[in-house]
Motif scaffolding. Sequence first.
Motif, short mmCIF file in Angstrom:
data_model
loop_
_atom_site.label_atom_id
_atom_site.label_comp_id
_atom_site.label_asym_id
_atom_site.label_seq_id
_atom_site.Cartn_x
_atom_site.Cartn_y
_atom_site.Cartn_z
N TYR A 1 0.81 -1.22 0.00
CA TYR A 1 0.00 0.00 0.00
C TYR A 1 0.84 1.27 0.00
O TYR A 1 0.29 2.36 -0.15
N ILE A 2 2.16 1.14 0.13
CA ILE A 2 2.98 2.35 0.00
C ILE A 2 2.89 2.89 -1.43
O ILE A 2 3.08 4.08 -1.67
N ASN A 3 2.53 2.02 -2.39
CA ASN A 3 2.35 2.45 -3.78
C ASN A 3 1.18 3.40 -3.94
O ASN A 3 1.14 4.19 -4.89
N ASP A 4 0.19 3.31 -3.04
CA ASP A 4 -1.02 4.13 -3.14
C ASP A 4 -0.94 5.39 -2.29
O ASP A 4 -1.85 6.22 -2.34
N SER A 5 0.13 5.56 -1.54
CA SER A 5 0.20 6.58 -0.49
C SER A 5 0.86 7.86 -0.96
O SER A 5 1.50 7.93 -2.01
N VAL A 6 0.74 8.89 -0.11
CA VAL A 6 1.45 10.15 -0.36
C VAL A 6 2.94 10.00 -0.09
O VAL A 6 3.74 10.84 -0.52
N ILE A 7 3.35 8.95 0.64
CA ILE A 7 4.77 8.71 0.88
C ILE A 7 5.49 8.53 -0.46
O ILE A 7 6.57 9.08 -0.69
N ARG A 8 4.86 7.78 -1.34
CA ARG A 8 5.45 7.57 -2.66
C ARG A 8 5.55 8.88 -3.44
O ARG A 8 6.55 9.12 -4.12
N LEU B 1 9.73 14.91 2.76
CA LEU B 1 9.82 13.45 2.77
C LEU B 1 10.31 12.98 4.13
O LEU B 1 11.34 13.44 4.61
N VAL B 2 9.59 12.05 4.72
CA VAL B 2 9.97 11.47 6.01
C VAL B 2 10.18 9.97 5.81
O VAL B 2 9.30 9.28 5.27
N LEU C 1 4.69 22.38 5.94
CA LEU C 1 4.26 21.12 5.35
C LEU C 1 4.09 20.04 6.41
O LEU C 1 4.89 19.95 7.35
N GLU C 2 3.08 19.20 6.23
CA GLU C 2 2.94 18.03 7.08
C GLU C 2 3.84 16.92 6.53
O GLU C 2 4.34 17.03 5.41
N PRO C 3 4.07 15.86 7.29
CA PRO C 3 4.93 14.79 6.79
C PRO C 3 4.45 14.25 5.43
O PRO C 3 3.27 13.99 5.23
N VAL D 1 17.80 24.85 -9.53
CA VAL D 1 18.71 24.79 -8.38
C VAL D 1 18.01 24.02 -7.27
O VAL D 1 16.87 24.33 -6.90
N GLU D 2 18.68 22.99 -6.75
CA GLU D 2 18.13 22.24 -5.62
C GLU D 2 18.59 22.87 -4.31
O GLU D 2 19.77 23.16 -4.14
N LYS D 3 17.65 23.10 -3.42
CA LYS D 3 17.96 23.57 -2.08
C LYS D 3 17.32 22.59 -1.09
O LYS D 3 16.61 21.68 -1.49
N GLU D 4 17.59 22.78 0.18
CA GLU D 4 17.09 21.84 1.17
C GLU D 4 15.56 21.85 1.20
O GLU D 4 14.95 22.84 1.58
N GLY D 5 14.97 20.75 0.76
CA GLY D 5 13.52 20.63 0.80
C GLY D 5 12.80 21.11 -0.42
O GLY D 5 11.57 20.96 -0.50
N TYR D 6 13.49 21.70 -1.38
CA TYR D 6 12.78 22.15 -2.58
C TYR D 6 13.71 22.32 -3.77
O TYR D 6 14.92 22.44 -3.64
#
Length: 454
Positions: free
Chosen positions: A238-245, A336-337, A440-442, A314-319
Amino acid sequence: NIFEENVHQSSAPGPGKYNYGRLDEILDFLVKQHLCPYIELRSKPHRLLRTANQLVHESRRPEDFEDWEKQAELLDDFFGHLLRRYNREAVNTWVFSYSIETDTKFEDYSFIGKLINEEQWDVYLKEFDIVAGALKRRFPEARIGGAGFPAQHYSQEHMKRFFECWRQHPYKPDFISVTSFPYQIMQESGKWYEQRRTDFNFVKDDVEAVRTAMKDAGFGDRELHLTECNLTLSDRSYINDSVIRAAFIASTAAQIFDKVDLLGVWNALDPYSEFSDSASYLFGGNGILTKTGIAKPAFFVLELIHHLYREMAVEKEGYLITANEYKHYKLLVHHLVNMDMSYYLKEEDQLSALGIEQMIKSSERKTIHIRIEDIPEGCWQIRRYCISRDSGSILSEWLNLDMDTELRMEELDYLEKVCPRMFISKQNAEKNVLEFDIELEPNEVQYLHITEFN
């Protein structure tokens, strides 16, 4: 897969032996939509996995094509068919890949893979010369590359030696292709198995190792295609269906934005993962669209990545911040957590839909400070699209429907309306600086489009 029986049909020997009618339907559709086909020329098994080490189902290639000479005959005939149907100018813009024979195999539903050795390199490179030669004779400008191997299985030195061998052959690849998944291949008591990696930065690490090996072997000028990556190989997680992915894809895209020329996520559609045990509407399939074509969070984030600017990034921490020549900005912001140990101690197919998004190391929200310098003073409009558990998550909405297996038509209509929420605000730039905070939330992802407001 042009070797599948439902794609081509064999008739009598000789010219016109193969009937490509079904394959033509697919290619005709892509051409009419002005899309560039990317065609894999290696016959690959259709494999569904419960975990990286346990099989659900596998469809092998037809026995007619176990022999390499028969494969080469079909490929040569196929290239001739493309020339007759689509003409040289069109096919010269297409991309072809010929991958090495997979190093992961299963027997009695259990993993028995082993690493690709140097003897297999030689076989593959000779085959590549034949395939590339047949293609280039008809379509000199068409691109063909490989070898499509899993980068996580091989050391940087191992890949470098493989690329050095490739440089000695008549046909060099127009690009290098690899895949990346969160495993490392291990051996214990004479048996091989896939061990899960616990660092979500694994794609960045794999890509950097491949890039270095390419440069050291004299392939530094070649494109790098990451054709497949994902948080899991499982078709039942179910990690495939989640916001974690979704957050993982956003973080990965930011990390490798300037390091790869193509990013592919495994895979497109849940119907690929369906089998007799997948009656639930969501069943952990690794598509970015459900079995009825409804978008998962992973689909939304890929759509937003597609809209980022390409000129300056340009990549910065978190974005990741991108801009165009008119000083308009598009940002991809993520929190991302990583997963906690309870996730890694369970088999991937044993994770519940209810609990998967709670199995993270931290539930703390994160504030990211955005600062854009050298920007014209005045008022700027900020459009934000948010993907989170409460916004654009098909998994959350399905849980709200009591995880019903047989959904009614009106319930499917409701799920089709699930999408990221949109917010619009305005902010003044002072002293040529625009800065603001985003909370942002996790595992939340936000996409920002910043333009002058006149």
